[in-house]
Design an enzyme around this catalytic site. Sequence first.
Site, short mmCIF file in Angstrom:
data_model
loop_
_atom_site.label_atom_id
_atom_site.label_comp_id
_atom_site.label_asym_id
_atom_site.label_seq_id
_atom_site.Cartn_x
_atom_site.Cartn_y
_atom_site.Cartn_z
N GLY A 1 4.98 38.63 51.10
CA GLY A 1 5.34 37.96 52.35
C GLY A 1 5.64 36.65 51.99
O GLY A 1 5.96 35.68 52.91
N PRO B 1 4.98 41.22 45.32
CA PRO B 1 6.13 40.78 46.12
C PRO B 1 7.26 41.64 45.87
O PRO B 1 7.52 42.19 44.65
CB PRO B 1 6.37 39.30 45.34
CG PRO B 1 5.47 39.52 44.14
CD PRO B 1 4.56 40.58 44.06
N GLY B 2 8.39 41.73 46.84
CA GLY B 2 9.55 42.27 46.67
C GLY B 2 10.54 41.27 46.79
O GLY B 2 11.15 40.80 45.52
N ARG C 1 20.79 43.48 57.00
CA ARG C 1 19.83 42.57 57.63
C ARG C 1 20.28 41.55 58.73
O ARG C 1 19.53 41.36 59.46
CB ARG C 1 19.35 41.77 56.32
CG ARG C 1 18.57 42.58 55.28
CD ARG C 1 18.10 41.97 54.33
NE ARG C 1 16.75 41.37 54.80
CZ ARG C 1 16.81 40.13 54.92
NH1 ARG C 1 17.70 39.14 54.84
NH2 ARG C 1 15.45 39.38 55.27
N CYS D 1 33.07 50.56 62.63
CA CYS D 1 33.32 50.68 63.88
C CYS D 1 32.48 50.54 64.76
O CYS D 1 31.99 51.48 65.73
CB CYS D 1 34.11 51.76 64.23
SG CYS D 1 35.87 51.67 63.55
N TYR E 1 16.45 44.23 50.03
CA TYR E 1 16.71 45.07 51.17
C TYR E 1 18.13 44.96 51.63
O TYR E 1 18.57 44.92 52.53
CB TYR E 1 15.71 44.39 52.45
CG TYR E 1 14.43 44.27 52.06
CD1 TYR E 1 13.81 45.46 51.79
CD2 TYR E 1 13.73 43.08 51.60
CE1 TYR E 1 12.42 45.44 51.29
CE2 TYR E 1 12.40 43.06 51.30
CZ TYR E 1 11.78 44.39 51.19
OH TYR E 1 10.47 44.29 50.67
C1 LIG Z 1 7.37 45.50 51.80
C2 LIG Z 1 6.04 45.29 51.16
C3 LIG Z 1 5.95 44.48 50.27
C4 LIG Z 1 6.88 43.29 49.76
O1 LIG Z 1 7.16 42.45 50.76
P1 LIG Z 1 8.15 41.32 50.50
O2 LIG Z 1 8.35 40.62 51.85
O3 LIG Z 1 9.39 41.80 50.21
O4 LIG Z 1 7.82 40.63 49.45
C5 LIG Z 1 4.60 44.39 49.74
N1 LIG Z 1 3.54 45.18 49.99
C6 LIG Z 1 3.89 46.07 50.76
C7 LIG Z 1 2.54 47.03 51.24
C8 LIG Z 1 5.15 46.51 51.46
O5 LIG Z 1 5.25 47.20 52.45
#
Ligand SMILES: *Cc1c(COP(=O)(O)O)cnc(C)c1O
Length: 410
Positions: free
Chosen positions: A227, A269-270, A307, A337, A365
């Site tokens: 997050g 982290p993503g 997004r 459209c 994303y």
């Molecule tokens: C989506 C998710 C993340 C990654 O969240 P980010 O905001 O992209 O860092 C990490 N852990 C879990 C369990 C998630 O569902």
Amino acid sequence: MELNDGRYKIGGVDILELGTTYDLPLYVYDLAKMQHQYEQLVNAFEGINLKVLYACKALTNQSILGFFKSLGSGLDTVSIQEVQLGLKAGFLPEDIVFTPNCVSFEEIQQAVKLGVKINIDNISILEQFGNTYGSSVPICLRINPHIFAGGNPKISVGHIDSKFGISVYQMRHVERVVHSSKIQVEGLHMHTGSDILDVDVFLRGSDILLETAKQFPHLKTIDFGSGFKVPYKPNDRYTDIKELGQKLGKRFKDFCKEYGKELTMMFEPGKYLVSEAGYFLVKTNVIKQTTATVFAGVDSGMNHLIRPMLYDAYHHIINASNPTGIERFYTIVGYICETDTFGWDRKLKEVREGDVLVFKNAGAYAYSMSSNYNSRYRPAEVALYKGAAKLIRKRETIEDLLQGQIQIDF
Ligand SMILES: *Cc1c(COP(=O)(O)O)cnc(C)c1O
């Protein structure tokens, strides 16, 4: 992304040339940036036993997964299909954590069969798990510490408004189930939301997690989720990873001392790892002056980057074709459209039909949430690695749209 001799480049590679070589629209990923982010996180927690799990739902291309594996990362997955993709990319089962929400018990059993680590986030599943596996398969528990975080962060302990995790207030019940089924709880986990700017909010959740951890004597890992907020706008604020490393690192060390065992700290982290590394390149199809605004209509839409329409997300947009032009105001829209706006009232260097526009923060994303809506193809993906561009996914063709369809006779 840098402006060099009047040309926009990403990691030294010319953007307009990328468009010519691979055609537009195009996703471009700068692997050096991903590595930088990964190392920054690892360095912030120096001296701590840290394992980073890349949350692959942000971007699941096999080459990206392989790259994170090469850096030493594990993988955080939320579906059995992501588990399968991770294994295919070469991750060992023990380096993959399965953190699903509201999936069937059958899906969890499939993950157990594949040998990955299981993160359980509700008591009903915990009971079924205990009945089926007893003490034979260790688990991690996803705790909901009930903090409100993200956007304008506000701590709200006691608020119960999330489908994720097991409430910290249900630990008595958890203990009963764990005890009677002899379930081995080896990990605790939290993931409280996205875009947490304030380190102190993060610490508040972490304190609750560490407090809860004292009730579980056989832990090996504590997973603090993710997050982290990344910058989207120029001069945007973002999570101070160094500060987090210092403050949480100290608390974690103190906790381990008290607990009497060196535990592994995990993050998953993503966005933080891949968002800023990604660029989405599109071509301007039309300039349309209306009574209200000037639209720049591009050869893409919310089918490729949802997004802005889905979460009102801001993606910074730059005209790569006209670096010296005068600045004018535009509303950037897609070709889908239905209302399909990427950004209102954006100041860009004068946009002409044919100009290449670049969307920033397109690593997380973007492709992973793309679709074939309006029967459009998904674009190609290119990775920039050591100064060279490599195609990591082909642009779709009509065959992809027809794939799997069965036409019946009339
Ligand atoms: C989506 C998710 C993340 C990654 O969240 P980010 O905001 O992209 O860092 C990490 N852990 C879990 C369990 C998630 O569902």
